[in-house]
Each structure stands twice: as C-alpha cells, then as structure tokens.
Motif scaffolding. Structure first.
Motif, PDB file in Angstrom:
ATOM      1  N   LEU A 164      37.866  18.948  49.776  1.00 42.61           N
ATOM      2  CA  LEU A 164      36.712  19.729  49.335  1.00 42.61           C
ATOM      3  C   LEU A 164      37.148  21.094  48.814  1.00 42.61           C
ATOM      4  N   GLU A 165      38.143  21.700  49.480  1.00 45.88           N
ATOM      5  CA  GLU A 165      38.650  22.996  49.032  1.00 45.88           C
ATOM      6  C   GLU A 165      39.245  22.884  47.628  1.00 45.88           C
ATOM      7  N   GLY A 166      40.010  21.792  47.397  1.00 49.61           N
ATOM      8  CA  GLY A 166      40.599  21.586  46.081  1.00 49.61           C
ATOM      9  C   GLY A 166      39.556  21.322  45.014  1.00 49.61           C
ATOM     10  N   TRP A 167      38.537  20.554  45.354  1.00 60.26           N
ATOM     11  CA  TRP A 167      37.476  20.264  44.383  1.00 60.26           C
ATOM     12  C   TRP A 167      36.760  21.553  43.985  1.00 60.26           C
ATOM     13  N   ARG A 168      36.414  22.353  44.979  1.00 65.23           N
ATOM     14  CA  ARG A 168      35.696  23.610  44.675  1.00 65.23           C
ATOM     15  C   ARG A 168      36.590  24.575  43.896  1.00 65.23           C
ATOM     16  N   ALA A 169      37.862  24.662  44.297  1.00 67.64           N
ATOM     17  CA  ALA A 169      38.769  25.599  43.636  1.00 67.64           C
ATOM     18  C   ALA A 169      38.954  25.264  42.161  1.00 67.64           C
ATOM     19  N   ALA A 170      38.834  23.984  41.817  1.00 66.67           N
ATOM     20  CA  ALA A 170      38.974  23.565  40.424  1.00 66.67           C
ATOM     21  C   ALA A 170      37.658  23.664  39.657  1.00 66.67           C
ATOM     22  N   GLY A 171      36.603  24.138  40.312  1.00 64.24           N
ATOM     23  CA  GLY A 171      35.340  24.353  39.623  1.00 64.24           C
ATOM     24  C   GLY A 171      34.338  23.237  39.731  1.00 64.24           C
ATOM     25  N   ALA A 172      34.625  22.222  40.539  1.00 60.88           N
ATOM     26  CA  ALA A 172      33.661  21.135  40.697  1.00 60.88           C
ATOM     27  C   ALA A 172      32.431  21.620  41.471  1.00 60.88           C
ATOM     28  N   GLU A 173      31.305  21.026  41.166  1.00 56.58           N
ATOM     29  CA  GLU A 173      30.053  21.324  41.869  1.00 56.58           C
ATOM     30  C   GLU A 173      29.797  20.218  42.872  1.00 56.58           C
ATOM     31  N   ILE A 174      29.719  20.576  44.134  1.00 55.03           N
ATOM     32  CA  ILE A 174      29.460  19.595  45.193  1.00 55.03           C
ATOM     33  C   ILE A 174      27.985  19.656  45.555  1.00 55.03           C
ATOM     34  N   LEU A 175      27.335  18.504  45.457  1.00 55.38           N
ATOM     35  CA  LEU A 175      25.882  18.401  45.633  1.00 55.38           C
ATOM     36  C   LEU A 175      25.603  17.554  46.877  1.00 55.38           C
ATOM     37  N   PRO A 176      25.476  18.179  48.053  1.00 58.67           N
ATOM     38  CA  PRO A 176      25.269  17.400  49.281  1.00 58.67           C
ATOM     39  C   PRO A 176      23.880  16.779  49.338  1.00 58.67           C
ATOM     40  N   PHE A 177      23.809  15.617  49.963  1.00 57.50           N
ATOM     41  CA  PHE A 177      22.520  14.964  50.220  1.00 57.50           C
ATOM     42  C   PHE A 177      22.650  14.146  51.492  1.00 57.50           C
ATOM     43  N   SER A 178      21.518  13.815  52.107  1.00 53.75           N
ATOM     44  CA  SER A 178      21.505  13.107  53.384  1.00 53.75           C
ATOM     45  C   SER A 178      20.855  11.738  53.247  1.00 53.75           C
ATOM     46  N   PRO A 191      37.565  14.499  41.477  1.00 54.39           N
ATOM     47  CA  PRO A 191      37.417  13.263  40.720  1.00 54.39           C
ATOM     48  C   PRO A 191      36.305  13.307  39.680  1.00 54.39           C
ATOM     49  N   ALA A 192      35.513  14.362  39.664  1.00 54.40           N
ATOM     50  CA  ALA A 192      34.425  14.525  38.694  1.00 54.40           C
ATOM     51  C   ALA A 192      33.981  15.985  38.733  1.00 54.40           C
ATOM     52  N   GLN A 193      33.167  16.378  37.768  1.00 50.22           N
ATOM     53  CA  GLN A 193      32.691  17.763  37.717  1.00 50.22           C
ATOM     54  C   GLN A 193      31.543  18.001  38.679  1.00 50.22           C
ATOM     55  N   ARG A 194      30.590  17.086  38.712  1.00 48.49           N
ATOM     56  CA  ARG A 194      29.428  17.203  39.610  1.00 48.49           C
ATOM     57  C   ARG A 194      29.467  16.022  40.574  1.00 48.49           C
ATOM     58  N   ILE A 195      29.704  16.314  41.859  1.00 46.84           N
ATOM     59  CA  ILE A 195      29.924  15.268  42.866  1.00 46.84           C
ATOM     60  C   ILE A 195      28.794  15.295  43.882  1.00 46.84           C
ATOM     61  N   ALA A 196      27.999  14.240  43.924  1.00 53.94           N
ATOM     62  CA  ALA A 196      26.974  14.089  44.955  1.00 53.94           C
ATOM     63  C   ALA A 196      27.665  13.551  46.201  1.00 53.94           C
TER      64      ALA A 196
END
Length: 440
Positions: free
Chosen positions: A266-280, A246-251
């Motif tokens: 998550l697999e689809g997001w990463r495969a399409a080149g999205a950057e997943i930025l985890p936070f707690s 749904p976006a390029q950089r996803i927090a």
C-alpha cells in the motif's frame, strides 16, 4: 550504503511461538510512546495480522521485513520507513532462528537474519513456567548459537512467585545474561485468537484499554531505561523501489472479512501516485464505479459467508466491474470470487461466481508457507512469465477449480504446490499473498 543512519533499534523475539512476545511488544511500543518517543514498529516475517496491532499501539504504520521474500533493495526501502523515528522496535516470528530449509533472495526468513541485517540486538522473551535456573541454559544456547547476533538480555515471562523469580535470575546471572524484566503470570494478558492466530485488531472488543494495560504492566516490571540503552543504530542500507501499483485507481476491499494487505504494498502504491478507494463488502458497498482495478485481499470470508452471499449491492458491482476491467483476489478474496464457499457447518453460500472455484472450511487442511509463482497468464501489475514471491496461510480446501491455472507455484524448497490460482476473463485469483516480484 548511504551516509544516513537508521534510528537505534532492537527486536523482540523468543525461543518459540506462544511465549507472550506479542503482548510484550505491544506494551513496549505504547510505553515508549508514552515516554515521548516516536517509535517505528516492524514485523519480521510474513505475518498479516500483527502489524495492525503495532499501529494501534504506536501510532505509526508497521512494516514487514522478510529476508526470504525480499531483495536487498526492497528490504532497504522498507527499513527507510523509520525516517523521523527515535527508535525502532521489531517483533519476531516463531522462534528466533526458525526459517525455511532453502535460502530465498537474502536468507532463510528467520528473525535472527532480520536482526543481523538491521544490526539490532535481540530481547529474548522466555516463558519460564515450570522451570527456574534451567531457563538460563535455554537462553545461553540462544546467545551462543550465532556469534554474529547480539542478545541484549531476557525478559522472564509467566513468573509464578518472588522465589521463582529469584531462582531464575540466579541462573541468568551465572550464564552472564542481563535480565531486563520479570513479568508475573497473569491470564488476562492473553490476546484472543482464532484459526489463523490472533483475531484482527479491528475486531478486538477493547483494544485501546488492553494496550494501555500491557504498557502499565511492562512499566511496572521491566527496565525500560535499560531497553532503550540496548537499542543500536547503524548506517542505512541503500534503498530500492517499493512495489509499483497495479493500476491508477484501485478499489480495495477493507473490513473484517478482507484486511490482509501487506503495508509495504500500500505504501508503494500511494508513493507512486495511485488512488486507493476502500470499500466494505460486509457493509454491502460496491467498489467505486470509476476504479481501474478491484482488489480483494485475504481475510476471513469463511466467518462471514452468509453476509457476503446476501450483499447484493457488492456482488452486483463486482460483477459489473469484471465485465470490462480487472478484478484480483488473494486467499480470502480469491474464495469470494469463486462459485461457492462452504462454511464450518457444511452450509453452502453462493459467492460472486466470477471464477468456478468452490472452497470448503468444513473440510479443513492446514496450508502454510512461502510461495514462488511464475505466472502463466498476466495478473494486475505483472505480465505472464513474471516470478512472484508470497506467503500462503489458510485452512480452507479447494473442492472444485475448473478454470485454467494462473501460475506454476512452488514452496520455499521448490516443491510444486497444488494451489495454482486461476483466471477467467478479467478475473484472477491466488491463494498466496503477494510480497514482491522476483527475478524469473
């Protein structure tokens, strides 16, 4: 179809929930890994919790396969995650043939449909407590109910004594069913549970030791060689695309309060080149300032409401982001975006206030089932008018929802559902967990 073949596989199922299939699944995964196999786990149905346990036991990400919510292309794309594995092992949901009344994109959502679609035989885990030869009548009914389904054999669980095992095996022999193992009754094998089922894998006090124990127990009482021989492979189905990000950089919020994100998303997001930025949020971390989108998954905010209300850095960062860019919450994440959350003791905790939603875990009501939503307004990754398929499972009740509805939501049978989600400014939220986009 393609020329490639899937690794051989099988599905661990049962006549009902609560028979011990999850502990059998975890022990089997680990035992096969200990034998030097690369094992690909799957979960049949929309369960959010089990895949994390599968990953801990096997070392590979586990993916949901769902015949109600997924079209053939997505189903094939997820099945293709087994590439490089030696064997696939899937865990069923509920009873083997349990599904919904109305057919979805490919079926009714039962574990039997998953097994048939994948060409996998079924290992039936039977709780034989309180019966002996009669257990064979149950197993025989399951073996004959669907002629397209192959029952590889049964694992007898909660066997009380050698005599009990002998009598139960006699019944299975008469029914012509292979007994792949007999597990003595042991109370210490139960996994801890709470209101949505098992506790999360990250919360288990000693998960590695527990899984190792399950594996040793299965190795002692189950014929692993026979189970490996029972697994069947088939030609791989044509794979469609995984869901796009749904976006390029996803927090992405990731902790004990927010952890229910389907692995295939998550697999689809990463495969399409999205950057997943985890936070707690529980560690009072703000979402990354450069993120394009903040995504709050479901989880257990009702158990951590006080800590979330006190997480000033998280809340300030979330509000700051929502001033200019999108924020989306699912189920527990949706609750945290609201005005307030009332815990089981009736205490009110102020949440982010980005939506007017007020929810109560003190006033509890069971909400469970597949959902189809047609968006009245856009949400991240999906335009207005898009139809989505998902799943809802929670006990919290909406006390107030002053914002405009996000979608028209129905259950699997087309009946309207009052939990429509809501939107305000750049903020959207739903009580259902997104699985896939549907045809409008």
């Amino acid at each position: 179809m393609t020329d490639a073949r899937m690794p051989p596989g099988l599905i661990v199922s049962a006549p009902a929930s609560g028979t011990g299939k999850t502990t059998v699944m975890l022990g089997l995964l680990r035992a096969l890994v200990e034998d030097g196999l690369e094992v690909q786990p799957f979960k049949s149905g929309p369960d959010y919790i089990d895949p994390a346990f599968h990953r801990a036991a096997s070392g590979r990400a586990s993916f949901n396969l769902d015949t109600w919510a997924m079209d053939a292309g997505l189903f094939g794309a997820i099945a293709a995650r087994a590439a490089g594995a030696d064997i696939c092992v899937a865990e069923g949901s509920m009873g083997l043939f349990d599904g919904v009344a109305t057919r979805g994109r490919a079926g009714f959502g039962s574990s039997a449909e998953t097994a048939t679609a994948m060409g996998w035989p079924v290992i039936l885990v039977l709780d034989v407590g309180g019966q002996a030869q009669s257990a064979a009548a149950t197993a025989l009914g399951f073996a004959r109910y669907d002629p397209d389904l192959r029952i590889a054999g049964v694992i007898l669980n909660r066997v009380a004594s050698p005599r009990h095992e002998r009598l139960t095996r006699l019944g299975m022999e008469r029914a012509g069913l292979a007994v792949l193992g007999a597990l003595p009754r042991r109370g210490d094998l139960a996994l801890p549970e709470r209101h949505l089922g098992l506790i999360q894998a990250v919360e288990h006090p000693d998960l590695e030791r527990a899984i190792a124990g399950y594996a040793a127990f299965l190795r002692e009482h189950v014929d692993l060689a026979a189970i490996r021989r029972a697994a069947l492979g088939r030609q791989a189905a044509a794979a469609g695309p995984l869901p796009r990000p749904p976006a390029q950089r996803i927090a992405l919020a990731r902790d004990a309060a927010f952890s229910f994100t389907y692995p295939h998303l998550l697999e689809g997001w990463r495969a399409a080149g999205a950057e997943i930025l985890p936070f707690s949020p529980l560690a009072d971390e703000a979402p990354a300032a450069h993120a394009d989108l903040v995504w709050l998954p479901g989880g257990y905010p009702e158990l951590h409401a006080g800590a979330l209300a006190d997480a000033s850095t998280f809340l300030a960062g979330l509000r700051r982001h929502a001033g200019t860019r999108p924020v989306h919450g699912e189920c527990g994440g949706y609750m945290a975006l609201g005005q307030a959350l009332i815990d089981k003791d009736g205490a009110r905790h102020e949440m982010a206030g980005l939506l007017g939603l007020v929810t109560s875990y003190e006033t509890r009501r069971f909400h469970l089932g597949y959902r189809r939503a047609v968006l009245a307004r856009p949400m991240p990754g999906h335009p207005a008018g898009a139809a989505l398929r998902g799943h809802e499972f929670h006990y919290s009740t909406i006390l107030d929802q002053p914002d405009a509805p996000l979608a028209h939501v129905t259950d699997a049978d087309g009946n309207p559902v009052p939990e429509t989600g809501s939107h305000r400014g750049h903020v959207t939220g739903t009580f259902f967990h997104l699985i896939a986009e549907d045809a409008p």
